[in-house]
Design an enzyme around this catalytic site. Sequence first.
Site: not given
Length: 256
Positions: A12, A17-18, A143, A147, A185
């Site tokens: 991803g 973040i990635a 979500y 997770k 986010s």
Amino acid sequence: MSGEGKVVCVTGASGYIASWLVKQLLQLGYTVKATVRDPNDPKKTEHLLALDGAKERLEIFKASFLPVPLFSNVSQADLVDPALKGTLNVLRSCAKVPSIRRVILTSSIGAVLFKGKPLTPDVTVDETWFSDPEFCEKSKFWYMLGKTLAEEAAWKFSEENRINMVAINPGMVIGPLLQPTLNASVKPVLNLVEGVMIPCWTYRWVDVRDVAKAHIQAFENPTACGRYCLVERLTNHFGIFKILRSLYPDLNPPEE
């Protein structure tokens, strides 16, 4: 630590973040094999193309799933099933690659906090906490449920197949964007600027660059193990308004 000569894989890679993780890895000299999500199939769970041609020298695999926004009209099927299938698909492939020294799983503080218990000042939350799936399902926190179940399944599979795994559990990730689209986010902050109110929770914030760095440290430090909760500060709506007013007075966000 220099990444020269080391091959890593990031799933991803076009994500929030990635994308920062890829940038920092490249700056350190790593060779990065990456997958990107299919915009025509956002729930696609196969992330294995980056293993092709690198099976003999791949040293790390970063696994991340659930690209669905936290605040959206989604169902259990949208989140939980892709989380479980995607996580296990990647780990099954990792188990077949002997050169992989460690897998870094991008989890979430959502897999930690949601037990249905009041978080009073005398309560200490740490890496031993797991959210209660029954509570998340009853509350329709899909979500958090996705997770939690995905991380639990990852730990079980890793132990059974002797995979060296570390989990990173960040709070609400905020900071500069490398991709052209707004991520889930950061969206709550924009909502507040625009006067769109969302549930008045106390958010646990962390900078995206620190989250990326934590992934790299979890790989490079041989003593790293288990889970790492990443939170820099706790701030509710009023704290966010105060910061926004100091940085951008022309925005004039609401004071109440």
